[in-house]
Structures are given as structure tokens and as C-alpha cells.
Design a protein around this motif. Structure first.
Motif, PDB file in Angstrom:
ATOM      1  N   MET A 188      68.330 -28.643   5.192  1.00 61.97           N
ATOM      2  CA  MET A 188      69.011 -27.885   5.911  1.00 61.97           C
ATOM      3  C   MET A 188      70.180 -27.159   5.163  1.00 61.97           C
ATOM      4  O   MET A 188      70.807 -26.355   5.639  1.00 61.97           O
ATOM      5  CB  MET A 188      70.056 -28.547   7.100  1.00 61.97           C
ATOM      6  CG  MET A 188      68.828 -29.237   8.228  1.00 61.97           C
ATOM      7  SD  MET A 188      68.217 -27.887   9.369  1.00 61.97           S
ATOM      8  CE  MET A 188      69.392 -27.788  10.566  1.00 61.97           C
ATOM      9  N   GLY A 189      70.085 -27.411   3.936  1.00 64.05           N
ATOM     10  CA  GLY A 189      71.052 -26.805   2.957  1.00 64.05           C
ATOM     11  C   GLY A 189      70.874 -25.441   2.799  1.00 64.05           C
ATOM     12  O   GLY A 189      71.704 -24.586   2.406  1.00 64.05           O
ATOM     13  N   ASP A 190      69.768 -24.756   3.163  1.00 60.46           N
ATOM     14  CA  ASP A 190      69.643 -23.297   3.061  1.00 60.46           C
ATOM     15  C   ASP A 190      69.893 -22.327   4.166  1.00 60.46           C
ATOM     16  O   ASP A 190      69.880 -21.053   4.270  1.00 60.46           O
ATOM     17  CB  ASP A 190      68.060 -22.967   2.581  1.00 60.46           C
ATOM     18  CG  ASP A 190      66.876 -23.545   3.713  1.00 60.46           C
ATOM     19  OD1 ASP A 190      67.411 -24.229   4.456  1.00 60.46           O
ATOM     20  OD2 ASP A 190      65.847 -23.048   3.544  1.00 60.46           O
ATOM     21  N   ILE A 191      70.141 -23.472   5.462  1.00 59.30           N
ATOM     22  CA  ILE A 191      70.703 -22.715   6.639  1.00 59.30           C
ATOM     23  C   ILE A 191      72.001 -22.062   6.531  1.00 59.30           C
ATOM     24  O   ILE A 191      72.909 -22.571   5.865  1.00 59.30           O
ATOM     25  CB  ILE A 191      70.720 -23.586   7.666  1.00 59.30           C
ATOM     26  CG1 ILE A 191      69.349 -24.152   7.911  1.00 59.30           C
ATOM     27  CG2 ILE A 191      71.275 -22.937   8.979  1.00 59.30           C
ATOM     28  CD1 ILE A 191      68.350 -23.567   8.218  1.00 59.30           C
ATOM     29  N   VAL A 192      72.007 -20.691   6.907  1.00 58.68           N
ATOM     30  CA  VAL A 192      73.555 -20.088   6.407  1.00 58.68           C
ATOM     31  C   VAL A 192      74.415 -20.376   7.607  1.00 58.68           C
ATOM     32  O   VAL A 192      75.590 -20.485   7.360  1.00 58.68           O
ATOM     33  CB  VAL A 192      73.363 -18.479   6.167  1.00 58.68           C
ATOM     34  CG1 VAL A 192      74.456 -17.650   6.133  1.00 58.68           C
ATOM     35  CG2 VAL A 192      72.411 -18.140   5.175  1.00 58.68           C
ATOM     36  N   VAL A 193      73.929 -19.976   8.907  1.00 62.06           N
ATOM     37  CA  VAL A 193      74.704 -20.119   9.959  1.00 62.06           C
ATOM     38  C   VAL A 193      74.332 -21.312  10.849  1.00 62.06           C
ATOM     39  O   VAL A 193      73.258 -21.385  11.294  1.00 62.06           O
ATOM     40  CB  VAL A 193      74.579 -18.835  10.986  1.00 62.06           C
ATOM     41  CG1 VAL A 193      75.821 -18.932  12.269  1.00 62.06           C
ATOM     42  CG2 VAL A 193      74.986 -17.394  10.298  1.00 62.06           C
ATOM     43  N   GLN A 194      75.486 -22.274  10.762  1.00 61.71           N
ATOM     44  CA  GLN A 194      75.332 -23.514  11.619  1.00 61.71           C
ATOM     45  C   GLN A 194      75.237 -23.488  12.996  1.00 61.71           C
ATOM     46  O   GLN A 194      75.473 -22.295  13.882  1.00 61.71           O
ATOM     47  CB  GLN A 194      75.923 -24.529  10.962  1.00 61.71           C
ATOM     48  CG  GLN A 194      76.102 -24.898   9.426  1.00 61.71           C
ATOM     49  CD  GLN A 194      74.346 -25.402   9.119  1.00 61.71           C
ATOM     50  OE1 GLN A 194      73.795 -26.073   9.684  1.00 61.71           O
ATOM     51  NE2 GLN A 194      74.115 -25.025   7.743  1.00 61.71           N
ATOM     52  N   LYS A 195      75.566 -24.624  13.591  1.00 64.10           N
ATOM     53  CA  LYS A 195      75.628 -24.438  15.086  1.00 64.10           C
ATOM     54  C   LYS A 195      76.734 -23.567  15.652  1.00 64.10           C
ATOM     55  O   LYS A 195      77.982 -23.820  15.207  1.00 64.10           O
ATOM     56  CB  LYS A 195      75.763 -25.883  15.834  1.00 64.10           C
ATOM     57  CG  LYS A 195      75.742 -26.217  17.202  1.00 64.10           C
ATOM     58  CD  LYS A 195      74.643 -25.962  17.663  1.00 64.10           C
ATOM     59  CE  LYS A 195      74.480 -26.262  19.277  1.00 64.10           C
ATOM     60  NZ  LYS A 195      73.376 -25.626  19.823  1.00 64.10           N
ATOM     61  N   ILE A 196      76.478 -22.811  16.494  1.00 60.03           N
ATOM     62  CA  ILE A 196      77.495 -21.889  17.266  1.00 60.03           C
ATOM     63  C   ILE A 196      77.613 -22.376  18.554  1.00 60.03           C
ATOM     64  O   ILE A 196      76.722 -22.414  19.483  1.00 60.03           O
ATOM     65  CB  ILE A 196      76.854 -20.385  17.057  1.00 60.03           C
ATOM     66  CG1 ILE A 196      76.508 -20.051  15.761  1.00 60.03           C
ATOM     67  CG2 ILE A 196      77.849 -19.373  17.847  1.00 60.03           C
ATOM     68  CD1 ILE A 196      78.142 -19.983  14.910  1.00 60.03           C
TER      69      ILE A 196
END
Length: 178
Positions: free
Chosen positions: A1-9
Motif C-alpha cells: 500500500m506504500g504506492d497509494i497516494v491518496v489514502q482513505k477519504i
């Protein structure tokens, strides 16, 4: 998950009645969060993905554009200050307009942080620039306009680009939603 830019909104509840400026501020924050919700869970590669071969439009490009919308309308037009725009690569269109270049190498993480900063800057000046919603402000695009019109126009910008974001997100991974 380290390459995910925008986390939970988490999208905020909207104020749907009460003082007009509270309703507008609430709707602005709702639309800001709705845009980020369309970017949630995506990698840099996905945020740069084009949905249509003939169009350069990407979610990351929309994010760059929306930080410009925030700064141009809230800081330059309403607060009459000089915004500090991030130095994204741009180009001049055939019509003579300046637009963000999709080949800009700025990382998606940096664009996201800049977008969040632009939104926070807008929130900070909101109360000051909306003291008189009927105040006329010079506007080279529309002529002299009331503060109310500018606020409505920013919501219009988000509404238009949320439609684009819906299509882009669905093309990326099939995710759909309101």
C-alpha cells in the motif's frame, strides 16, 4: 500500500440549510472531498493514466488544475493577493490559454500535498473575503462580479471536474459511485 497516494477519504456531511455562507463553505468542502474520494486508493501510475487516447486529461492533471482554481479565485480574485502557485510545467494552447502539461514530472504525492495546501489556504481566507457577499470584485473573465458569483463559480468548477473524475476513475479500475 506504500504506492497509494491518496489514502482513505471521509466526505463530510453537508450543511443544507441555515446561513448561506455556511451552506456554501460546507458544499465546497464536500466537493473537495468528493474529488479526493475519486482519487482514493490509486497509485501514481493510475493517477497519471489517461482514459481516452485522444485526451491528455488525468486525475493528477485535474488535481493540479483544482489547486489553481482554489488559489486563483480565493486568493487572487477575492482576497486581491498574489497566490504562490507551485511551479508546474505548463504550455500555451492554440487559443493562447496556459494549461498544465501532463508530462510535468512533479510526483503525485507532491501534487496531492500542494492541492491540500491550496484548499487550506482557501479555507483560511474564506471568512475574510466573504464578509460582504454582494461586494463587487474585478474579474477579467466575467467582468465585475459579486463575491456570491465567484463562490458559485468555484462550486461549478468542482461539479464539472467531478464528472470528469467519475469517468476517469471508472476507466482506471471500474470503480463507480455518485
Amino acid at each position: 500500500m506504500g504506492d497509494i497516494v491518496v489514502q482513505k477519504i471521509v466526505r463530510p456531511e453537508r450543511v443544507v440549510s441555515g446561513p448561506w455562507l455556511e451552506v456554501i463553505a460546507s458544499n465546497l468542502d464536500y466537493h473537495r472531498a468528493a474529488f479526493l474520494w475519486k482519487c482514493e486508493g490509486l497509485s501514481e501510475k493510475q493517477l497519471r493514466q489517461r482514459a481516452v487516447r485522444s485526451s491528455a486529461l488525468t486525475l493528477l492533471g485535474l488535481m493540479r488544475h483544482l489547486q489553481g482554481v482554489e488559489r486563483a479565485w480565493f486568493q487572487r480574485t477575492l482576497a486581491r493577493t498574489t497566490p504562490q502557485f507551485f511551479p508546474y510545467r505548463t504550455y500555451v494552447t492554440g487559443a493562447g490559454d496556459e494549461w498544465y502539461d501532463e508530462s510535468d514530472p512533479t510526483s503525485a504525492g507532491d501534487v496531492y500535498e500542494d492541492y491540500l495546501k491550496a484548499c487550506e489556504e482557501s479555507r483560511q481566507v474564506f471568512a475574510r473575503v466573504t464578509e460582504d457577499p454582494a461586494r463587487l470584485v474585478p474579474n477579467p473573465e466575467f467582468g465585475d462580479t459579486e463575491v456570491r458569483f465567484v463562490l458559485q463559480h468555484v462550486i461549478e468548477e468542482y461539479a464539472r471536474h467531478l464528472g470528469h473524475a467519475d469517468l476517469l476513475r471508472e476507466a482506471i479500475d471500474g470503480a463507480i459511485g455518485e
